[in-house]
Motif scaffolding. Structure first.
Motif, PDB file in Angstrom:
ATOM      1  N   ARG A   1       0.831  -1.194   0.000  1.00 24.54           N
ATOM      2  CA  ARG A   1       0.000   0.000   0.000  1.00 24.54           C
ATOM      3  C   ARG A   1       0.869   1.248   0.000  1.00 24.54           C
ATOM      4  O   ARG A   1       1.812   1.379   0.775  1.00 24.54           O
ATOM      5  N   ILE A   2       0.562   2.163  -0.899  1.00 24.29           N
ATOM      6  CA  ILE A   2       1.262   3.450  -0.990  1.00 24.29           C
ATOM      7  C   ILE A   2       0.229   4.557  -0.912  1.00 24.29           C
ATOM      8  O   ILE A   2      -0.767   4.542  -1.648  1.00 24.29           O
ATOM      9  N   SER A   3       0.454   5.501  -0.015  1.00 24.96           N
ATOM     10  CA  SER A   3      -0.497   6.588   0.169  1.00 24.96           C
ATOM     11  C   SER A   3      -0.650   7.403  -1.110  1.00 24.96           C
ATOM     12  O   SER A   3       0.302   7.577  -1.886  1.00 24.96           O
ATOM     13  N   MET A   4      -1.862   7.920  -1.303  1.00 25.06           N
ATOM     14  CA  MET A   4      -2.148   8.693  -2.505  1.00 25.06           C
ATOM     15  C   MET A   4      -1.281   9.948  -2.574  1.00 25.06           C
ATOM     16  O   MET A   4      -0.851  10.363  -3.658  1.00 25.06           O
ATOM     17  N   ARG A   5      -1.002  10.562  -1.442  1.00 30.06           N
ATOM     18  CA  ARG A   5      -0.222  11.801  -1.489  1.00 30.06           C
ATOM     19  C   ARG A   5       1.201  11.547  -1.964  1.00 30.06           C
ATOM     20  O   ARG A   5       1.795  12.386  -2.638  1.00 30.06           O
ATOM     21  N   TRP A   6       1.763  10.343  -1.634  1.00 28.10           N
ATOM     22  CA  TRP A   6       3.097  10.018  -2.119  1.00 28.10           C
ATOM     23  C   TRP A   6       3.061   9.706  -3.609  1.00 28.10           C
ATOM     24  O   TRP A   6       4.028  10.001  -4.329  1.00 28.10           O
ATOM     25  N   LYS A   7       1.970   9.125  -4.066  1.00 25.22           N
ATOM     26  CA  LYS A   7       1.824   8.897  -5.505  1.00 25.22           C
ATOM     27  C   LYS A   7       1.738  10.229  -6.253  1.00 25.22           C
ATOM     28  O   LYS A   7       2.346  10.405  -7.306  1.00 25.22           O
ATOM     29  N   ILE A   8       0.960  11.159  -5.682  1.00 23.48           N
ATOM     30  CA  ILE A   8       0.853  12.484  -6.299  1.00 23.48           C
ATOM     31  C   ILE A   8       2.220  13.173  -6.311  1.00 23.48           C
ATOM     32  O   ILE A   8       2.632  13.763  -7.315  1.00 23.48           O
ATOM     33  N   LEU A   9       2.939  13.077  -5.180  1.00 22.97           N
ATOM     34  CA  LEU A   9       4.257  13.703  -5.091  1.00 22.97           C
ATOM     35  C   LEU A   9       5.214  13.088  -6.107  1.00 22.97           C
ATOM     36  O   LEU A   9       5.971  13.805  -6.767  1.00 22.97           O
ATOM     37  N   ALA A  10       5.184  11.752  -6.245  1.00 25.45           N
ATOM     38  CA  ALA A  10       6.066  11.084  -7.205  1.00 25.45           C
ATOM     39  C   ALA A  10       5.744  11.507  -8.631  1.00 25.45           C
ATOM     40  O   ALA A  10       6.645  11.738  -9.447  1.00 25.45           O
ATOM     41  N   GLY A  11       4.452  11.630  -8.950  1.00 30.09           N
ATOM     42  CA  GLY A  11       4.059  12.058 -10.290  1.00 30.09           C
ATOM     43  C   GLY A  11       4.538  13.464 -10.608  1.00 30.09           C
ATOM     44  O   GLY A  11       5.100  13.716 -11.685  1.00 30.09           O
ATOM     45  N   PHE A  12       4.334  14.389  -9.667  1.00 26.78           N
ATOM     46  CA  PHE A  12       4.795  15.761  -9.892  1.00 26.78           C
ATOM     47  C   PHE A  12       6.317  15.834  -9.914  1.00 26.78           C
ATOM     48  O   PHE A  12       6.885  16.635 -10.663  1.00 26.78           O
ATOM     49  N   ALA A  13       6.986  15.019  -9.086  1.00 27.55           N
ATOM     50  CA  ALA A  13       8.455  15.022  -9.083  1.00 27.55           C
ATOM     51  C   ALA A  13       8.990  14.594 -10.441  1.00 27.55           C
ATOM     52  O   ALA A  13       9.947  15.190 -10.962  1.00 27.55           O
TER      53      ALA A  13
END
Length: 341
Positions: free
Chosen positions: A2-14
């Motif tokens: 499980r990966i939190s949505m906010r880390w997924k969002i951060l990874a995408g923007f990064a």
């Protein structure tokens, strides 16, 4: 995992920021380097043309006509600088060009009518400390490559810009232009070399100034994305917890209060939909409960009716009924006999 949505969002923007910032860095460095190269080429061309016009052509003509080569055993080429006022005067003219255009290296050369080959004349490097530059009357073919030699020959006819070239002394950008006497006849040429170390210095300076700005901006934007994603995910977490409570039967939960906002958005609409869903589920559960209770009553009544029917239709019940009929018949006959007596 499980990966939190906010880390997924951060990874995408990064990932997106990385692509954009790398593009910006490459574009800025290439654009700056190109502009610096074009500026240097234009400046070198102007320096060569203007410098040729500023030379004392009488000194230059007398130098190449009267001063012989100067052997020098300490120089690997076997030649050195002549001890001549003419050479010093010609070198001084070139040194003034050097002072106007810093990092340039002006020199003169000529074609020897005896063999038709190009030879170097005076060099501004003679007045540097320590002296540097090509020795007097050394053959150009012994110093430069064939490509540069061809550009030098062309420079005796017209101003010629040579693309960047490298030799044992470094990388250079060169311009050659004719030197004419008072009658307009070509007596030699002026060459001006400019070290491409300047371009490298410009590129390194841009990198030193650009990279810290990009890194700070990159980290700032990532931090901003993390804050925004946390703010977006926070009500979603509360809504997820609320759906768990609804699943446990807490249908009267005020879901709308979980995502309070002055400006309704998709999250508000989702919370309202969950609230409507909870109300409908509660209504359906109450209806289903009533239907189950009614069904139980009907099932109990049907069971009782079936039990009575099973008893009535059984052989035992039929035998009892027959015995009852027989008993009633006998009782009736007995009563009739008593009445006759």
């Amino acid at each position: 995992m499980r990966i939190s949505m906010r880390w997924k969002i951060l990874a995408g923007f990064a990932a997106a920021f990385t692509v954009v910032f790398v593009f910006i860095a490459v574009w800025v460095i290439q654009n700056t380097t190109t502009n610096a190269f074009e500026h240097l080429s234009s400046q070198l061309h102007s320096t060569a043309v203007g410098g040729a016009q500023s030379l004392d052509t009488h000194v230059f003509a007398d130098l190449i006509a009267t001063v012989p080569a100067a052997p020098d055993a300490t120089n690997p080429t076997g030649l050195g600088y002549p001890d001549s006022p003419l050479y010093e005067a010609a070198a001084a003219d070139l040194y003034r060009i050097l002072q106007v255009s810093n990092q340039s290296l002006p020199y003169t050369y000529f074609r020897d009518p005896a063999d038709g080959r190009l030879y170097f004349a005076a060099s501004s490097g003679y007045l540097l400390d320590p002296p540097q530059g090509v020795p007097y009357r050394i053959a150009a073919s012994d110093v430069v490559n064939p490509t540069s030699y061809a550009y030098m020959e062309r420079g005796l006819e017209q101003t010629t810009d040579e693309p960047p070239a490298s030799d044992d002394f470094g990388s250079w950008l060169s311009t050659y232009t004719p030197v004419r006497d008072g009658s307009g006849a070509v007596i030699g040429a002026l060459g001006v070399d400019y070290s491409l170390d300047y371009i490298d210095e410009v590129e390194q300076e841009v990198q030193r100034e650009l990279y810290p700005v990009l890194v700070v901006t990159y980290l700032f934007l990532l931090g901003l994305v993390l804050l925004i994603s946390s703010a977006v995910v926070r009500p979603l977490r509360r809504l997820t917890a609320a759906t768990g409570r609804i699943a446990d039967g807490e249908y009267d939960l005020d879901v709308a209060s979980i995502t309070p906002t002055r400006f309704p958005d998709e999250m508000t609409e989702l919370a309202a939909s969950v609230g409507i869903m909870a109300a409908k589920v509660a209504q359906r559960e109450r209806t289903l409960t009533r239907q189950v209770q009614q069904l139980r009553i009907e099932i109990n009544a049907a069971s009782k009716e079936k039990s009575v029917k099973d008893i009535v239709e059984s052989d035992f019940f039929a035998e009892l009924a027959a015995k009852g009929v027989e008993m009633r018949r006998r009782r009736t006959e007995g009563s009739s006999s008593d009445d006759s007596s």
